[in-house]
Scaffold this motif. Sequence first.
Motif, PDB file in Angstrom:
ATOM      1  N   ALA A   1     -30.184  67.478  64.854  1.00  0.00           N
ATOM      2  CA  ALA A   1     -29.263  67.088  63.781  1.00  0.00           C
ATOM      3  C   ALA A   1     -29.917  66.041  62.867  1.00  0.00           C
ATOM      4  CB  ALA A   1     -27.971  66.546  64.387  1.00  0.00           C
ATOM      5  N   THR A   2     -30.718  65.167  63.446  1.00  0.00           N
ATOM      6  CA  THR A   2     -31.422  64.145  62.647  1.00  0.00           C
ATOM      7  C   THR A   2     -32.404  64.816  61.687  1.00  0.00           C
ATOM      8  OG1 THR A   2     -31.205  62.558  64.456  1.00  0.00           O
ATOM      9  CG2 THR A   2     -32.914  62.106  62.810  1.00  0.00           C
ATOM     10  N   ARG A   3     -33.163  65.781  62.215  1.00  0.00           N
ATOM     11  CA  ARG A   3     -34.114  66.503  61.359  1.00  0.00           C
ATOM     12  C   ARG A   3     -33.379  67.204  60.217  1.00  0.00           C
ATOM     13  NH1 ARG A   3     -34.683  71.506  61.671  1.00  0.00           N
ATOM     14  NH2 ARG A   3     -34.463  71.788  63.926  1.00  0.00           N
TER      15      ARG A   3
ATOM     16  N   LEU B   1     -32.205  64.874  57.425  1.00  0.00           N
ATOM     17  CA  LEU B   1     -33.269  64.306  56.571  1.00  0.00           C
ATOM     18  C   LEU B   1     -33.691  65.255  55.451  1.00  0.00           C
ATOM     19  CD1 LEU B   1     -36.110  62.498  58.579  1.00  0.00           C
ATOM     20  CD2 LEU B   1     -34.683  61.537  56.786  1.00  0.00           C
ATOM     21  N   ARG B   2     -33.371  66.524  55.603  1.00  0.00           N
ATOM     22  CA  ARG B   2     -33.695  67.558  54.609  1.00  0.00           C
ATOM     23  C   ARG B   2     -35.184  67.513  54.226  1.00  0.00           C
ATOM     24  NH1 ARG B   2     -31.598  66.263  50.182  1.00  0.00           N
ATOM     25  NH2 ARG B   2     -30.615  64.326  50.730  1.00  0.00           N
ATOM     26  N   ILE B   3     -36.039  67.628  55.234  1.00  0.00           N
ATOM     27  CA  ILE B   3     -37.481  67.553  55.003  1.00  0.00           C
ATOM     28  C   ILE B   3     -38.118  68.933  55.104  1.00  0.00           C
ATOM     29  CG2 ILE B   3     -37.910  65.150  55.593  1.00  0.00           C
ATOM     30  CD1 ILE B   3     -38.373  66.021  58.498  1.00  0.00           C
ATOM     31  N   GLY B   4     -39.258  69.065  54.424  1.00  0.00           N
ATOM     32  CA  GLY B   4     -39.997  70.328  54.466  1.00  0.00           C
ATOM     33  C   GLY B   4     -41.486  70.049  54.337  1.00  0.00           C
TER      34      GLY B   4
ATOM     35  N   SER C   1     -39.100  62.126  69.275  1.00  0.00           N
ATOM     36  CA  SER C   1     -38.327  62.354  68.045  1.00  0.00           C
ATOM     37  C   SER C   1     -39.234  62.898  66.933  1.00  0.00           C
ATOM     38  CB  SER C   1     -37.634  61.060  67.595  1.00  0.00           C
ATOM     39  OG  SER C   1     -38.485  59.933  67.712  1.00  0.00           O
ATOM     40  N   THR C   2     -40.495  62.471  66.915  1.00  0.00           N
ATOM     41  CA  THR C   2     -41.420  62.866  65.838  1.00  0.00           C
ATOM     42  C   THR C   2     -41.763  64.357  65.907  1.00  0.00           C
ATOM     43  OG1 THR C   2     -42.421  60.720  66.355  1.00  0.00           O
ATOM     44  CG2 THR C   2     -43.452  62.019  64.604  1.00  0.00           C
ATOM     45  N   VAL C   3     -41.975  64.871  67.116  1.00  0.00           N
ATOM     46  CA  VAL C   3     -42.359  66.286  67.215  1.00  0.00           C
ATOM     47  C   VAL C   3     -41.220  67.192  66.751  1.00  0.00           C
ATOM     48  CG1 VAL C   3     -44.238  66.134  68.892  1.00  0.00           C
ATOM     49  CG2 VAL C   3     -41.903  66.313  69.718  1.00  0.00           C
ATOM     50  N   GLU C   4     -39.985  66.747  66.968  1.00  0.00           N
ATOM     51  CA  GLU C   4     -38.852  67.537  66.455  1.00  0.00           C
ATOM     52  C   GLU C   4     -38.881  67.533  64.920  1.00  0.00           C
ATOM     53  OE1 GLU C   4     -36.465  69.526  67.771  1.00  0.00           O
ATOM     54  OE2 GLU C   4     -35.819  69.841  65.691  1.00  0.00           O
ATOM     55  N   LEU C   5     -39.151  66.380  64.307  1.00  0.00           N
ATOM     56  CA  LEU C   5     -39.216  66.308  62.841  1.00  0.00           C
ATOM     57  C   LEU C   5     -40.337  67.208  62.309  1.00  0.00           C
ATOM     58  CD1 LEU C   5     -38.934  62.416  62.463  1.00  0.00           C
ATOM     59  CD2 LEU C   5     -37.104  64.080  62.081  1.00  0.00           C
ATOM     60  N   ALA C   6     -41.455  67.216  63.036  1.00  0.00           N
ATOM     61  CA  ALA C   6     -42.629  67.971  62.584  1.00  0.00           C
ATOM     62  C   ALA C   6     -42.395  69.485  62.599  1.00  0.00           C
ATOM     63  CB  ALA C   6     -43.839  67.608  63.449  1.00  0.00           C
ATOM     64  N   THR C   7     -41.373  69.958  63.307  1.00  0.00           N
ATOM     65  CA  THR C   7     -41.092  71.404  63.281  1.00  0.00           C
ATOM     66  C   THR C   7     -40.651  71.850  61.887  1.00  0.00           C
ATOM     67  OG1 THR C   7     -38.760  71.184  63.929  1.00  0.00           O
ATOM     68  CG2 THR C   7     -40.362  71.449  65.724  1.00  0.00           C
ATOM     69  N   SER C   8     -40.311  70.900  61.011  1.00  0.00           N
ATOM     70  CA  SER C   8     -39.926  71.228  59.631  1.00  0.00           C
ATOM     71  C   SER C   8     -41.143  71.596  58.778  1.00  0.00           C
ATOM     72  CB  SER C   8     -39.244  70.012  58.988  1.00  0.00           C
ATOM     73  OG  SER C   8     -40.209  68.961  58.889  1.00  0.00           O
TER      74      SER C   8
END
Length: 230
Positions: free
Chosen positions: A42-44, A47-50, A65-72
Amino acid sequence: MGRATLEKNPRDVASMFDAVARRYDLTNTVMSLGQDRFWRRATRAALRIGPQDKVLDLAAGTAVSTVELATSGAWCVAADFSVGMLAAGASRDVPKVAGDATRLPFDDGVFDAVTISFGLRNVVDHAAGLREMARVTRPGGRLVVCEFSTPTNRLFATAYKEYLMQALPRIARAVSSNPEAYVYLAESIRAWPDQTQLAHQIADAGWSSVRWRNLTGGIVALHAATKPLR
Ligand SMILES: C[S@@+](CC[C@H](N)C(=O)[O-])C[C@H]1O[C@@H](n2cnc3c(N)ncnc32)[C@H](O)[C@@H]1O
């Protein structure tokens, strides 16, 4: 050092997390009954990142937490002042930087988005942390704070408080490499500002369009905001 106190002395906080690091990810998943994965996704999304974005994951700990963000597809860097936590996440393939949230080792405006999951509550001067995050974000860039918050249902809130103070330290004794830290966790969640108060503090730190969304009945809240264009 077993645990920090609510004074949140940075040395005590860093050494407490160094001691927690070895079994941090497992303890999280057990204690949250697996909800931590949902909170990270949900955090990723918030953030609406790509792939075009540079993202700072502050207080990233083991970089879970970072590896989840990096899936974007975004370029994501993990920053934390506990070298033990960063080392425990050494096998996670994201760049990692040792740094303090109140004095970040980055230039002004270099990130498109910044985020902090379950970290802001531990920063000794969290208003200073919010200002530092604004400094390193470009105008128009985004912030998401994922943090424990106040359950919205009163009956549930009472049961939850009981879980925090009674069950959580007991579970920690069975699972964690530093069970004492989970007494601090319970205390720091109870002392943390509720959704509305935190929203005001984020706005006071220089962010605009502050809003929030509750997850798991308000056990966690995601606060989102934008860095003003000028
Ligand atoms: C509960 S962990 C969160 C880790 C990860 N973001 C997650 O979602 O699981 C909190 C982290 O905040 C870090 N931390 C606390 N105060 C900090 C500060 N002033 N500067 C940098 N990191 C800090 C701790 O070292 C710890 O790794």
